[in-house]
Structure formats: C-alpha cells, structure tokens
Design a protein around this motif. Structure first.
Motif, PDB file in Angstrom:
ATOM      1  N   ASP A 160       1.123  -1.187  -0.100  1.00 26.91           N
ATOM      2  CA  ASP A 160       0.160  -0.314   0.261  1.00 26.91           C
ATOM      3  C   ASP A 160       0.893   1.441  -0.084  1.00 26.91           C
ATOM      4  O   ASP A 160       1.053   1.587  -0.849  1.00 26.91           O
ATOM      5  N   ARG A 161       1.956   1.189   0.611  1.00 24.72           N
ATOM      6  CA  ARG A 161       2.775   2.275   0.990  1.00 24.72           C
ATOM      7  C   ARG A 161       3.473   2.546  -0.669  1.00 24.72           C
ATOM      8  O   ARG A 161       3.748   3.586  -0.644  1.00 24.72           O
ATOM      9  N   ALA A 162       3.895   1.765  -1.168  1.00 25.49           N
ATOM     10  CA  ALA A 162       4.436   2.063  -2.658  1.00 25.49           C
ATOM     11  C   ALA A 162       3.776   2.072  -3.330  1.00 25.49           C
ATOM     12  O   ALA A 162       3.824   3.533  -4.598  1.00 25.49           O
ATOM     13  N   HIS A 163       2.099   2.004  -3.333  1.00 23.81           N
ATOM     14  CA  HIS A 163       1.110   2.036  -3.844  1.00 23.81           C
ATOM     15  C   HIS A 163       0.927   3.606  -4.292  1.00 23.81           C
ATOM     16  O   HIS A 163       0.973   4.650  -4.585  1.00 23.81           O
ATOM     17  N   GLU A 164       0.787   4.567  -3.462  1.00 21.51           N
ATOM     18  CA  GLU A 164       0.674   5.528  -2.726  1.00 21.51           C
ATOM     19  C   GLU A 164       1.735   6.730  -3.110  1.00 21.51           C
ATOM     20  O   GLU A 164       1.801   7.521  -3.166  1.00 21.51           O
ATOM     21  N   LEU A 206       9.161   0.369  -5.294  1.00 21.47           N
ATOM     22  CA  LEU A 206       9.142   1.019  -6.712  1.00 21.47           C
ATOM     23  C   LEU A 206      10.296   0.884  -7.430  1.00 21.47           C
ATOM     24  O   LEU A 206      11.448   1.063  -7.216  1.00 21.47           O
ATOM     25  N   VAL A 207       9.874   1.268  -8.599  1.00 16.82           N
ATOM     26  CA  VAL A 207      11.299   1.087  -9.737  1.00 16.82           C
ATOM     27  C   VAL A 207      10.967   2.677 -10.796  1.00 16.82           C
ATOM     28  O   VAL A 207       9.883   2.177 -11.433  1.00 16.82           O
ATOM     29  N   LEU A 208      11.633   2.987 -10.624  1.00 17.51           N
ATOM     30  CA  LEU A 208      11.417   4.489 -11.248  1.00 17.51           C
ATOM     31  C   LEU A 208      12.373   4.835 -11.998  1.00 17.51           C
ATOM     32  O   LEU A 208      14.108   4.669 -11.834  1.00 17.51           O
ATOM     33  N   LEU A 209      12.596   5.121 -13.435  1.00 21.98           N
ATOM     34  CA  LEU A 209      13.236   4.915 -14.432  1.00 21.98           C
ATOM     35  C   LEU A 209      13.540   5.763 -15.563  1.00 21.98           C
ATOM     36  O   LEU A 209      11.788   6.289 -16.185  1.00 21.98           O
TER      37      LEU A 209
END
Length: 247
Positions: free
Chosen positions: A145-149, A206-209
C-alpha cells in the motif's frame, strides 16, 4: 547550430526521490470492570452502574507482510548489453551509483554519454533507474500500500516537470503490478530532448526509470518511439531483477 556542443553542458543530474511522508496513527484503549458495575448508595447507584459498564477492547491492527525483503544491486539490474545499446558511448559503462545511506531501502544508478558521429552530428543519451522498498508497518500500512501511495506522488512530480511540452501519461501493461509511462519534450542546452519516464510498482518496491536523448550538431532528435521502447526494455529488466534478488 554550432558543429558540436561543449560537453560541459551535458551535466548529469540525478534527483533522489523524496523520502515517503510518515503518517502517525494514534490509538487508545480502556480497561473494563470485571463485575460490570460498581456498588453505590441511594441515588448514586444507577449512575455508578452506568459508568462501570465495560467498553469494547480495541483490536490490534494487522497489515500484510512486505513482499520483497531485498533490492538488487542497482547498477547490475539492467544488463550491460542493454545499457550499451541505449547509451552507446557511456562515460562509465558499468554505471554511476547514486549515493544512498540505506541500500536495503533505496538505490540508484545512471549512464550518460555523447556518441559523436562526425559530420553526421552527435547523439546524447541519459538512462537512470532508482529503486525504493517499503516495509509493512501497523501505523503506516502494508509495504504494498505504501508503494502504491508513493507511486502516485512520484507520478505527480514527473507530470509537473518545469518546461515539459507535449506531456502524455498512459497506463503501461505487462510490467509489475501497476505502471505508468510519461512521455514529453524538453528544451535544454539549446536542443530538443525526448523524455520517457516509466514508474512501476512490483509488490512493495517502486522502480523509477527515465531515459532521454537529443541530437547535437545537426543530428535529429530521437523519436518518442525510440526513447519509449528503450525505456520499456530497461525497466522490464530492472523489475525482473527485484524478483531475482529475493529468490
């Protein structure tokens, strides 16, 4: 346009994502009287009995456990073959790691370089990837849930990029549990850059690219399709690396 742009203008800027906001939840509980009422005299007896009525005990909040306990080695999360293809003349072929005080929770790596093609001009490319892992916490929620937020928060930051033109956001399918792709154009160093950012949640990670490029000295700006396809290839490898690190 001049023959070539000074390389000092191609400075590397890797922005660290903000530490997620910590929410504090407060609870209270009350003790109940075993007898269910207290003894009183005269007119006070009814009031005393009512005040002694036990209140329900507060249940303990539970959350789902975090799916992943580890992060991959970030600079190896994308294969050397892929980084060489996306950034042909990277200054550091093995990638430049981002500074992190806790590699179990966050990490990043970037590649950038200028491919000089002589009279045909030059092509600049930048690729970077960041990982953020969230633990489950009774007060803050599950890691998932925290990753989704935080995916929503990071998406808003990308969408608010100063100077971005032709910005478009779409849902990406077949990558992790949820993903968004943002494409846009940006004018920098007197050149037009094509950008693609892909934000993916896989479990509690989370993966941010981000992948971008520009043409110098008369070379054409890379197409949105070229940049987006390259970003998609890299992010799929990065997401797979998370699962592999937790086997």
């Amino acid at each position: 346009m001049q023959r070539s742009a000074p390389r000092t203008r191609l400075t590397r800027i890797l922005a660290c994502a903000a530490v997620p906001v910590m929410l504090v939840a407060a609870g209270c509980s009350s003790d109940s009287d075993d007898s269910g009422k207290t003894q009183g005299q005269g007119k006070d007896k009814t009031a005393s009995s009512a005040s002694a009525t036990p209140s329900p005990s507060q249940s303990t909040k539970t959350v789902d456990p975090a799916r992943f306990a580890k992060l991959p080695e970030v600079c190896k999360s994308i294969s050397a073959k892929t980084t060489a293809s996306l950034v042909p003349k990277a200054k550091t072929k093995n990638g430049t790691p981002a500074v992190s005080s806790d590699l179990t929770s966050r990490g990043g790596c970037s590649w950038n370089g200028l491919d000089d093609k002589g009279v045909k001009g030059s092509q600049y490319r930048w690729l970077d990837v960041s990982f953020y892992r969230y633990e489950s916490d009774a007060a803050l929620g599950s890691g998932q849930d925290r990753a989704h937020e935080n995916l929503a928060k990071e998406l808003a930051k990308v969408q608010e990029t100063p100077g971005a033109k032709k910005l478009r956001t779409v849902t990406a399918t077949g990558i992790g549990d949820e993903a968004k792709t943002v494409t846009y154009q940006l004018r920098k160093t007197d050149e037009d850059f094509a950008y693609t950012s892909i934000l993916v949640r896989t479990g509690n990670v989370l993966v941010l690219l981000s992948y971008n490029g520009a043409g110098y000295a008369g070379a054409d700006t890379p197409s949105e399709k070229t940049i987006t396809n390259g970003a998609a290839t890299a992010v799929k490898e990065a997401v797979a690396a998370v699962a592999a690190a937790n086997k």
